[in-house]
Write a protein that holds these residues in place. Sequence first.
Motif, PDB file in Angstrom:
ATOM      1  N   MET A 131      23.538  31.865 -38.616  1.00 34.81           N
ATOM      2  CA  MET A 131      24.252  30.738 -39.505  1.00 34.81           C
ATOM      3  C   MET A 131      22.912  30.207 -39.948  1.00 34.81           C
ATOM      4  O   MET A 131      22.005  29.831 -39.397  1.00 34.81           O
ATOM      5  CB  MET A 131      24.821  29.952 -38.251  1.00 34.81           C
ATOM      6  CG  MET A 131      25.628  28.836 -38.897  1.00 34.81           C
ATOM      7  SD  MET A 131      26.377  27.696 -38.019  1.00 34.81           S
ATOM      8  CE  MET A 131      27.309  28.636 -36.715  1.00 34.81           C
ATOM      9  N   HIS A 132      23.118  29.709 -41.263  1.00 33.83           N
ATOM     10  CA  HIS A 132      22.071  29.101 -42.038  1.00 33.83           C
ATOM     11  C   HIS A 132      22.330  27.590 -41.571  1.00 33.83           C
ATOM     12  O   HIS A 132      23.590  26.897 -41.860  1.00 33.83           O
ATOM     13  CB  HIS A 132      22.396  29.126 -43.557  1.00 33.83           C
ATOM     14  CG  HIS A 132      21.621  28.312 -44.231  1.00 33.83           C
ATOM     15  ND1 HIS A 132      20.095  28.056 -44.376  1.00 33.83           N
ATOM     16  CD2 HIS A 132      22.006  26.994 -44.905  1.00 33.83           C
ATOM     17  CE1 HIS A 132      19.630  27.175 -45.255  1.00 33.83           C
ATOM     18  NE2 HIS A 132      20.782  26.450 -45.503  1.00 33.83           N
ATOM     19  N   LYS A 133      21.382  27.025 -40.825  1.00 36.58           N
ATOM     20  CA  LYS A 133      21.692  25.378 -40.305  1.00 36.58           C
ATOM     21  C   LYS A 133      20.881  24.599 -41.599  1.00 36.58           C
ATOM     22  O   LYS A 133      19.753  24.694 -41.877  1.00 36.58           O
ATOM     23  CB  LYS A 133      21.064  25.095 -39.214  1.00 36.58           C
ATOM     24  CG  LYS A 133      21.695  25.951 -38.222  1.00 36.58           C
ATOM     25  CD  LYS A 133      21.240  25.479 -36.947  1.00 36.58           C
ATOM     26  CE  LYS A 133      21.787  26.689 -35.836  1.00 36.58           C
ATOM     27  NZ  LYS A 133      20.667  27.886 -35.788  1.00 36.58           N
ATOM     28  N   PRO A 134      21.791  23.436 -42.265  1.00 36.65           N
ATOM     29  CA  PRO A 134      21.085  22.861 -43.010  1.00 36.65           C
ATOM     30  C   PRO A 134      20.044  22.020 -42.437  1.00 36.65           C
ATOM     31  O   PRO A 134      19.952  21.570 -41.137  1.00 36.65           O
ATOM     32  CB  PRO A 134      22.495  21.756 -43.326  1.00 36.65           C
ATOM     33  CG  PRO A 134      23.467  22.633 -43.107  1.00 36.65           C
ATOM     34  CD  PRO A 134      23.291  23.592 -41.735  1.00 36.65           C
ATOM     35  N   ALA A 182      34.264  21.271 -40.995  1.00 37.91           N
ATOM     36  CA  ALA A 182      32.936  21.316 -40.226  1.00 37.91           C
ATOM     37  C   ALA A 182      33.583  22.835 -39.365  1.00 37.91           C
ATOM     38  O   ALA A 182      32.863  23.524 -38.686  1.00 37.91           O
ATOM     39  CB  ALA A 182      32.609  20.179 -39.470  1.00 37.91           C
ATOM     40  N   VAL A 234      28.664  28.050 -44.145  1.00 36.40           N
ATOM     41  CA  VAL A 234      27.362  28.231 -43.832  1.00 36.40           C
ATOM     42  C   VAL A 234      27.122  27.853 -42.433  1.00 36.40           C
ATOM     43  O   VAL A 234      26.340  28.015 -41.766  1.00 36.40           O
ATOM     44  CB  VAL A 234      26.253  27.904 -44.840  1.00 36.40           C
ATOM     45  CG1 VAL A 234      26.527  28.375 -46.104  1.00 36.40           C
ATOM     46  CG2 VAL A 234      26.453  26.336 -44.866  1.00 36.40           C
ATOM     47  N   GLN A 235      27.776  26.702 -42.084  1.00 35.84           N
ATOM     48  CA  GLN A 235      27.574  26.279 -40.638  1.00 35.84           C
ATOM     49  C   GLN A 235      28.879  25.820 -40.120  1.00 35.84           C
ATOM     50  O   GLN A 235      29.953  25.577 -41.159  1.00 35.84           O
ATOM     51  CB  GLN A 235      26.836  24.932 -40.612  1.00 35.84           C
ATOM     52  CG  GLN A 235      27.309  23.988 -41.659  1.00 35.84           C
ATOM     53  CD  GLN A 235      26.636  22.573 -41.447  1.00 35.84           C
ATOM     54  OE1 GLN A 235      26.219  22.267 -40.662  1.00 35.84           O
ATOM     55  NE2 GLN A 235      26.799  21.691 -42.581  1.00 35.84           N
ATOM     56  N   VAL A 236      29.245  26.151 -39.084  1.00 33.50           N
ATOM     57  CA  VAL A 236      30.440  25.956 -38.329  1.00 33.50           C
ATOM     58  C   VAL A 236      30.460  25.589 -37.034  1.00 33.50           C
ATOM     59  O   VAL A 236      29.765  26.029 -36.260  1.00 33.50           O
ATOM     60  CB  VAL A 236      31.426  27.293 -38.489  1.00 33.50           C
ATOM     61  CG1 VAL A 236      30.993  28.173 -37.931  1.00 33.50           C
ATOM     62  CG2 VAL A 236      32.773  26.949 -38.204  1.00 33.50           C
ATOM     63  N   LEU A 237      31.550  24.733 -36.372  1.00 28.47           N
ATOM     64  CA  LEU A 237      31.782  24.133 -35.122  1.00 28.47           C
ATOM     65  C   LEU A 237      32.456  25.326 -34.367  1.00 28.47           C
ATOM     66  O   LEU A 237      33.518  25.583 -34.499  1.00 28.47           O
ATOM     67  CB  LEU A 237      32.480  23.080 -34.947  1.00 28.47           C
ATOM     68  CG  LEU A 237      32.051  21.675 -35.626  1.00 28.47           C
ATOM     69  CD1 LEU A 237      32.770  20.621 -35.640  1.00 28.47           C
ATOM     70  CD2 LEU A 237      30.556  21.381 -34.732  1.00 28.47           C
ATOM     71  N   VAL A 253      35.210  22.198 -28.456  1.00 29.93           N
ATOM     72  CA  VAL A 253      34.465  21.361 -29.692  1.00 29.93           C
ATOM     73  C   VAL A 253      34.364  19.980 -29.622  1.00 29.93           C
ATOM     74  O   VAL A 253      35.336  19.387 -29.116  1.00 29.93           O
ATOM     75  CB  VAL A 253      34.967  21.785 -30.993  1.00 29.93           C
ATOM     76  CG1 VAL A 253      34.275  20.884 -32.375  1.00 29.93           C
ATOM     77  CG2 VAL A 253      34.636  23.375 -31.411  1.00 29.93           C
ATOM     78  N   PRO A 281      29.416  22.871 -29.174  1.00 29.60           N
ATOM     79  CA  PRO A 281      29.460  22.707 -30.289  1.00 29.60           C
ATOM     80  C   PRO A 281      29.874  21.308 -30.802  1.00 29.60           C
ATOM     81  O   PRO A 281      30.918  20.650 -30.142  1.00 29.60           O
ATOM     82  CB  PRO A 281      30.633  23.554 -31.159  1.00 29.60           C
ATOM     83  CG  PRO A 281      31.231  24.136 -29.807  1.00 29.60           C
ATOM     84  CD  PRO A 281      30.422  24.124 -28.656  1.00 29.60           C
ATOM     85  N   TRP A 282      29.224  20.677 -31.477  1.00 27.58           N
ATOM     86  CA  TRP A 282      29.409  19.014 -31.506  1.00 27.58           C
ATOM     87  C   TRP A 282      29.152  18.681 -32.958  1.00 27.58           C
ATOM     88  O   TRP A 282      28.461  18.844 -33.543  1.00 27.58           O
ATOM     89  CB  TRP A 282      28.418  18.236 -30.504  1.00 27.58           C
ATOM     90  CG  TRP A 282      28.202  16.955 -30.355  1.00 27.58           C
ATOM     91  CD1 TRP A 282      28.647  16.345 -29.380  1.00 27.58           C
ATOM     92  CD2 TRP A 282      27.319  15.992 -31.133  1.00 27.58           C
ATOM     93  NE1 TRP A 282      28.500  14.734 -29.568  1.00 27.58           N
ATOM     94  CE2 TRP A 282      27.694  14.758 -30.605  1.00 27.58           C
ATOM     95  CE3 TRP A 282      26.653  16.170 -32.343  1.00 27.58           C
ATOM     96  CZ2 TRP A 282      27.215  13.447 -31.107  1.00 27.58           C
ATOM     97  CZ3 TRP A 282      26.029  15.088 -32.837  1.00 27.58           C
ATOM     98  CH2 TRP A 282      26.161  13.660 -32.307  1.00 27.58           C
ATOM     99  N   ILE A 283      29.854  17.481 -33.415  1.00 26.64           N
ATOM    100  CA  ILE A 283      29.764  16.914 -34.473  1.00 26.64           C
ATOM    101  C   ILE A 283      29.821  15.398 -34.581  1.00 26.64           C
ATOM    102  O   ILE A 283      30.766  14.868 -33.676  1.00 26.64           O
ATOM    103  CB  ILE A 283      30.728  17.544 -35.714  1.00 26.64           C
ATOM    104  CG1 ILE A 283      30.470  16.852 -36.993  1.00 26.64           C
ATOM    105  CG2 ILE A 283      32.141  17.013 -35.561  1.00 26.64           C
ATOM    106  CD1 ILE A 283      31.256  17.278 -38.166  1.00 26.64           C
ATOM    107  N   MET A 287      41.532  24.615 -36.168  1.00 27.70           N
ATOM    108  CA  MET A 287      41.976  25.535 -35.072  1.00 27.70           C
ATOM    109  C   MET A 287      43.200  26.128 -35.084  1.00 27.70           C
ATOM    110  O   MET A 287      43.339  27.133 -34.912  1.00 27.70           O
ATOM    111  CB  MET A 287      41.526  25.194 -33.723  1.00 27.70           C
ATOM    112  CG  MET A 287      40.050  24.764 -33.577  1.00 27.70           C
ATOM    113  SD  MET A 287      38.709  26.082 -33.730  1.00 27.70           S
ATOM    114  CE  MET A 287      37.184  25.337 -33.862  1.00 27.70           C
TER     115      MET A 287
END
Lengths: 542, 417, 328
Positions: free
Chosen positions: A1-4, B70, B194-197, C69, C92-94, C112
């Motif tokens: 994964m490309h991480k910003p 996300a 490019v980024q994902v949870l 998540v 996984p966390w935002i 999901m």
Amino acid sequence: MHKPFAITLDVGSSLANHTGSWRNERPVYVDLLPPCNHACPAGENIQAWLYLSEEGDYEGAWRQLMADNPFPAVEGRVCYHPCENACNRGQLDEAVNIHAVERFLGDEAQKRGWKVEAGAPTGKHVLVVGAGPSGLSAAYHLRRLGHDVTVHDAGPMAGGMMRFGIPKYRLPRDILDGEIARIVDMGVTIELNSKVSDIPAMMKEEGFDAAFVAVGAHLAKRTDIPAREASKILDAISVLRDMETDEEPPLLGRRVVVYGGGNTALDMARTAKRLGASEALVVYRRTREQMPAHDIELEEALDEGVILHWLTTIKQIDGTTFTVEKMEVDENGWPQPTGEFETLEADTLVLALGQAVDTSFLKTIPGVKITDDGVIDVDATMMTGFPGLFAGGDMVPAERTVTVAIGHGKKAARNIDGWLRGEEPAPRAEPRVAGYERLNTWYYTDADKTVQPALDLIRRQTTFDEIHGGLDETNALFEARRCLSCGNCFECDNCYGVCPDNAVIKLGPGKRFEFNYDFCKGCSLCAAECPCGAIEMVPERM
Amino acid sequence: MLKQIEGSQAVAEAIALCRPEVICAYPITPQTHIVENLSELVRLGEIGNCQYINVESEFAALSVAIGASAAGARAYTATSSQGLLFMTEAVYNAAGLGLPIVMTIGNRAIGAPINIWNDHSDSMALRDAGWIQLHAETNQDAVDLHIQAFRLAEQLSVPVMVCEDGFILTHAYERVDIPDKQQVDAFLPPFEPVQVLDPAAPVTMGAMVGPEAFAEVRYLAHHKHLQAVEVIPQLSAEFADIFGRDTGGLIQPYRSEDAETVIVALGSVNGTIKDVIDEMRDDGISVGAVKIVAFRPFPMLALRSALENAKRVIVVEKAFADGLGGILVGSVRMALRGLTTPIYTIIAGLGGRPITKVSLHRAFGEAVADEIDDPHFLDLDWAIIDHELARAKEKRRSGPIAENILRDLGLVGGKPV
Amino acid sequence: MTQRVKFYQTGTFTVGNRLLDEENRTVQATVERSNSLTSGHRACQGCGEALGARYVVDVAMREANNNLVAVNATGCLEVFSTPYPESSWQVPWIHSLFGNAPAVATGVAAAMRAKGREDTRVLAQGGDGGTVDIGFGCLSGMFERNDDILYICYDNEAYMNTGVQRSGRTPPAARTATTPAVGPTKGNAFGQGKNAALIAMAHFIPYVATASVADLHDLEAKVTKAMGMTGARYIHVHVPCPLGWGSKPCDTIKLARLAVETGLFPLFEAEHGEITEVTQIRRKVPVEEYLRPQRRFAHLFGKSADTDALAAIQQMADRNIEKFGLSG
């Protein structure tokens, strides 16, 4: 994964940030002395054997117990359990019924035939004089340490005061015999009816490398009471001894007066009751509070109908008529005569005024000192002034209980072992006791003490059957689990759970925990929430 | 397929063709018809397993889109005016997190006074929020730009606003060619974030960044916009290959190559401007136009080369900054920096006021003669302004300006003050 | 007769117990716990929120088979766990904004669902400010839509991250930076604030509960129960803050416990709008015992003690005990 860049991070990357540098204090695990252990005259690690009992590992618990005391089945019955007076749980609800669990373990051991092995032979031979609790305890511990042991006792049966001082209703003889037999099975030789009169000579002739003398205090103290007619006056220690050796029980009559305030006085009165006395009267010159007898004995005696006359002295005996004088306590706590007299009727007077040590056979040994109180002077290792001769039990200055005597036996055995190896006795560090204030009692569930079953009163008054029953397994487990484990980690996982920084590492069952000082910030939540006070905060060196 | 269709419905159908996975909706005029149409398409199962979420505010609408994006879903929402401002914090956030959300702006004025009609105050207010902003001239543009917007957003991980004039486009029925599914699928591949949870490969998104790296983060966001300057014309060309229509890329010139005077504008007003240009050309006046499609990123070089030979430039814009003047014109000036070309600003169409050919003829005429005031407020009623200013001067508490004006116009009570 | 073997030494109150079967131990007692919030975070010493977050998320992780998540509102938890370049999260966390965590979570859950991955569970979390104040609109929206999200509020009763300002959860009389202990009425006003759990119940969502870092077994049971349900679920966890409350770091759990035992923080569960379970007070204590160790209440004691305020707080506790039936 490309991480910003910067906004999205790798998980768990904060492990690079060692927050341990924030800390002013660090937690450390400690093992403190639980108050029960501290109070035990036999030096038992009570908390440790309760810990094992909690898991149902009764054999392990028994072995832990046996490391200090070879008489669990006896002690669980006759010990006045100062451990329970000290038990922190007593301040929470009721003390843990330690002696009942001890008895359960002791009985379980006899039932299952658990044995203790002698230690690897050392080639040394130790003489033990006296087969009472102290001598047998010393013999047992010496044997575990690998020494050959020969015990000599003047009496016809081993056990000393356990047999001749404590009535059957408190200690059934099969139990006592079982405990002694296990010691004999370890290879301890016991020579009965074998009075030793010259210890140094015997040591020399028979090649003993050291000796332990513990013949007890079996000379009854007497007092002069003017007796106009031939009155029947006996001494308690003889009566109790006769209970064991005579086929016919001693004749005491219908009304018995026991003179004295110790445990022996009460045992005598209770024995009299069982022998058919309709009246068993204890006369004591001081107050109830001042009685040296233990509360439990007193309560049981009162339950059984023993009558007590406090603050009373016997002035004169005329046949069956006793003239007694009332006493009063002065400002110093001493009883003083009042000049006020009464009479009472009794068939027999039994004196229970204490016992003295027969020191005659020791007086001639060079270096051995007798104190003004008529007991043997010993040093911190329990050695007398004669090199290699140690003494203990009722012969030396101490409280006279079976448990103290057993403790002396252990202590003497360890010191004899050290002496035989030529080791200097190590100075003892002052123990740190885990007091109640160290506990976080929130975490302990409320649980009342388990009460042992007791015989009904009629049978207590008429037979020598054992008064108290034992706990069954469920009860014993329940009771063991009431232990608060004061000052010793019992793996409750609290520290592991309450650390906001995951700085406690759980090492797995039986292995306890360790701190990860890389991350511990020193908040001391673990110490505050440790139920048993086994974590301490110590300042960091800045 | 050619359809006579309302603009909002056309956009809804275009969105549906893009196979969004999560649509968040909160009503605000004039974008409402788009999400209404989408709700029906979702219910009818025409957008696969798309989740349509009715939320309690625009702030939530974009926030739901942020979460969805996300988590790797193609996410869409639409708003206007107050709604855009209400979600402002989330607008910046979506861009900062690099989430390729597409959002339709049905451009509308911002109150107070509350006004539901079209101008560009709303999207202009959020011009520096980090989003790409594309402006549609027609409903066909709107359809085509939305399809490109998803591709652009996902290619660069930048959110895209497609701006279309409220009512003028959203509510206008006109002929629109709605593309085929196959065509759209050929142009727009499924979303590959490019980024994902993802529990299988967890990451932490939305870290706190301090002075040590914040400037770099901001530069990297800027860099994406610089990339967009390259990518937008490429996508436009690719789109033209597949669909046969050219949306112009960054800008779209109209009769401007040889024009002495070039008019620059955003959105639907370009249609009117082109008509006026045709008429002025018929009168022998050398005028042309450049339509700006991409306002963000601003097509600095393309615009400069389109305008560098012009003798004068007129910027027509539907928003302005109090105390400054035009907003778009500032960027045009930057594109032409170093040149001495006169640049005039015409502020027009505020709060939905019609921009008529007559008015534009007059204003352009004055500009071509270099006689126009700058900025020039098209069709401003100076009598009202003067009257109100005088009243305010006379009396400190002169009452609400808007109501006073309405009264002066006889629209409220008609009672003279 | 066999007697059920009880663990009097530790009962159900300690984190673990070597005598318990594996399945009856808390998640926190296991070495397998996910440590969702791992070491190296920058929370203050003795932080209740750091503790609460690990307690909750570790259970959620277990219940979700690690397929989880998390969405986080702005606040202490977010700031101390994710300052560039280090994250303490292992899930996984935002983090998006202060007031939108419930909506972001809705978006994650919707994604999901769209992808047919409903087995990925969604947890959202925030502090009391982010939850009951600035995020309340989004929270209410998430509730009324019954989105499949477990929302956790870590309530430390003020805006701690910004320097201890009053929130809608700040208790009466508490001193904060915006309710100073000066003037005629010191500290936060009486009669204000909101009970978010009760408001959550008014949405008739499947599950609402209050919990405390002081009662791990209760907390874990509630998170487990919530994770076993679908739809909108809300758990309000009381987490003392040494910094904001002016308490000793080592008192964090003690204070949480006292909040429960005084009756000031009732522990209960509700399903579909109805209270189903109430945790009884085990050893009732007067509020003074809870308030005294906290400097934010210092003006209630000492020379110029505000005894009226103290009595009023005791009344609040007594009312709770009565209303929720906390003493059996």
